[in-house]
Design a protein around this motif. Structure first.
Motif, PDB file in Angstrom:
ATOM      1  N   ARG A  19      -1.167 -26.994   6.924  1.00 14.79           N
ATOM      2  CA  ARG A  19       0.238 -27.096   7.313  1.00 14.79           C
ATOM      3  C   ARG A  19       0.801 -28.496   7.106  1.00 14.79           C
ATOM      4  N   LEU A  20       0.129 -29.302   6.252  1.00 13.89           N
ATOM      5  CA  LEU A  20       0.670 -30.597   5.875  1.00 13.89           C
ATOM      6  C   LEU A  20       1.649 -30.409   4.719  1.00 13.89           C
ATOM      7  N   ARG A  21       2.697 -31.194   4.725  1.00 11.60           N
ATOM      8  CA  ARG A  21       3.692 -31.093   3.669  1.00 11.60           C
ATOM      9  C   ARG A  21       3.374 -32.124   2.586  1.00 11.60           C
ATOM     10  N   PHE A  22       3.626 -31.747   1.317  1.00 12.09           N
ATOM     11  CA  PHE A  22       3.372 -32.653   0.201  1.00 12.09           C
ATOM     12  C   PHE A  22       4.503 -32.548  -0.801  1.00 12.09           C
ATOM     13  N   PHE A  23       4.648 -33.611  -1.611  1.00 12.70           N
ATOM     14  CA  PHE A  23       5.777 -33.703  -2.534  1.00 12.70           C
ATOM     15  C   PHE A  23       5.447 -33.186  -3.925  1.00 12.70           C
ATOM     16  N   SER A  24       4.221 -33.466  -4.401  1.00 18.38           N
ATOM     17  CA  SER A  24       3.878 -33.098  -5.775  1.00 18.38           C
ATOM     18  C   SER A  24       2.396 -32.723  -5.853  1.00 18.38           C
ATOM     19  N   THR A  25       1.975 -32.292  -7.038  1.00 14.78           N
ATOM     20  CA  THR A  25       0.595 -31.843  -7.251  1.00 14.78           C
ATOM     21  C   THR A  25      -0.437 -32.942  -6.997  1.00 14.78           C
ATOM     22  N   PRO A  26      -0.256 -34.183  -7.455  1.00 10.43           N
ATOM     23  CA  PRO A  26      -1.258 -35.214  -7.147  1.00 10.43           C
ATOM     24  C   PRO A  26      -1.444 -35.440  -5.652  1.00 10.43           C
ATOM     25  N   GLU A  27      -0.383 -35.314  -4.889  1.00  5.50           N
ATOM     26  CA  GLU A  27      -0.510 -35.462  -3.441  1.00  5.50           C
ATOM     27  C   GLU A  27      -1.275 -34.288  -2.831  1.00  5.50           C
ATOM     28  N   ASN A  81      -8.193 -36.767  10.306  1.00  2.00           N
ATOM     29  CA  ASN A  81      -6.965 -37.387   9.784  1.00  2.00           C
ATOM     30  C   ASN A  81      -5.836 -36.370   9.652  1.00  2.00           C
ATOM     31  N   ILE A  82      -6.165 -35.128   9.315  1.00  2.00           N
ATOM     32  CA  ILE A  82      -5.147 -34.071   9.241  1.00  2.00           C
ATOM     33  C   ILE A  82      -4.515 -33.868  10.610  1.00  2.00           C
ATOM     34  N   GLN A  83      -5.360 -33.855  11.662  1.00  2.00           N
ATOM     35  CA  GLN A  83      -4.849 -33.701  13.027  1.00  2.00           C
ATOM     36  C   GLN A  83      -3.948 -34.884  13.417  1.00  2.00           C
ATOM     37  N   GLU A  84      -4.294 -36.089  12.955  1.00  2.00           N
ATOM     38  CA  GLU A  84      -3.456 -37.257  13.244  1.00  2.00           C
ATOM     39  C   GLU A  84      -2.088 -37.138  12.562  1.00  2.00           C
ATOM     40  N   PHE A  85      -2.084 -36.669  11.305  1.00  2.00           N
ATOM     41  CA  PHE A  85      -0.810 -36.461  10.614  1.00  2.00           C
ATOM     42  C   PHE A  85       0.038 -35.425  11.347  1.00  2.00           C
ATOM     43  N   ASN A 105       4.393 -33.970  15.566  1.00  2.00           N
ATOM     44  CA  ASN A 105       4.468 -33.065  16.719  1.00  2.00           C
ATOM     45  C   ASN A 105       4.217 -31.621  16.305  1.00  2.00           C
ATOM     46  N   ALA A 106       3.234 -31.417  15.461  1.00  2.00           N
ATOM     47  CA  ALA A 106       2.872 -30.075  15.022  1.00  2.00           C
ATOM     48  C   ALA A 106       1.353 -29.888  15.153  1.00  2.00           C
TER      49      ALA A 106
END
Length: 170
Positions: free
Chosen positions: A136-144, A155-159, A164-165
């Protein structure tokens, strides 16, 4: 006040008393800004002497104290801009004398926006439309997206906490 410093055929150089030398100005003799001795205009002076000579311009030429075409000569030191703080500005608006239902800066209310909230990339902060379905992380492009696959679960939980998600992944 001003004085004539140089005379040429058809024009004179005027120096303003108290002004800098680079503010001197060439004025044509036919201009109505020049007054000859005795208050006569250029045509009257020419009739009296027959020609315009250097001897006619030895006395200072009176100039009005306010010259809108010359900036910087006459500076009024008393007209300084007075800055007001927010409290004085609000007092000047007389908000306390207005009716309670009158719209002011203090009580304007707006309904919520009907547009959807913008979504931003968790890594770069750019506006995005993509979201990883698993994390459920948002990204801008394919490399990201490739970088998101390499991030640890902590780190995913920190993001997500930063946004607040919080979601516990299994």
């Amino acid at each position: 006040d001003a004085e004539v410093t140089i005379v040429r055929p058809g024009q004179v150089c005027v120096h303003y008393v108290g002004g800098a030398d680079d503010e001197d100005e060439w004025i044509p003799l036919s201009s109505n800004r020049i007054r000859f001795r005795g208050g006569a205009g250029p045509q009257d002076q020419q009739k009296q002497t027959g020609k315009r000579g250097r001897e006619n311009f030895t006395e200072p030429v009176p100039v009005p104290s306010f010259l809108p075409f010359k900036r910087g000569l006459i500076r009024d030191k008393t007209n300084k801009k007075q800055f007001k703080n927010l409290k004085k500005l609000l007092e000047a608006e007389n908000f306390d004398k207005l009716p309670l239902d009158a719209p002011t800066y203090n009580n304007i209310e707006a309904p919520p926006s009907v547009l959807p909230a913008k979504k931003y990339c968790d890594l770069t902060g750019l506006e995005t439309r993509y979201e990883d379905p698993k994390t459920r992380l948002r990204f801008f492009s394919t490399p990201e997206y490739v970088q998101l696959k390499c991030i640890s679960e902590h780190n995913i939980q920190e993001f997500l906490k930063f946004r607040n998600a919080n979601v516990h992944l299994k």
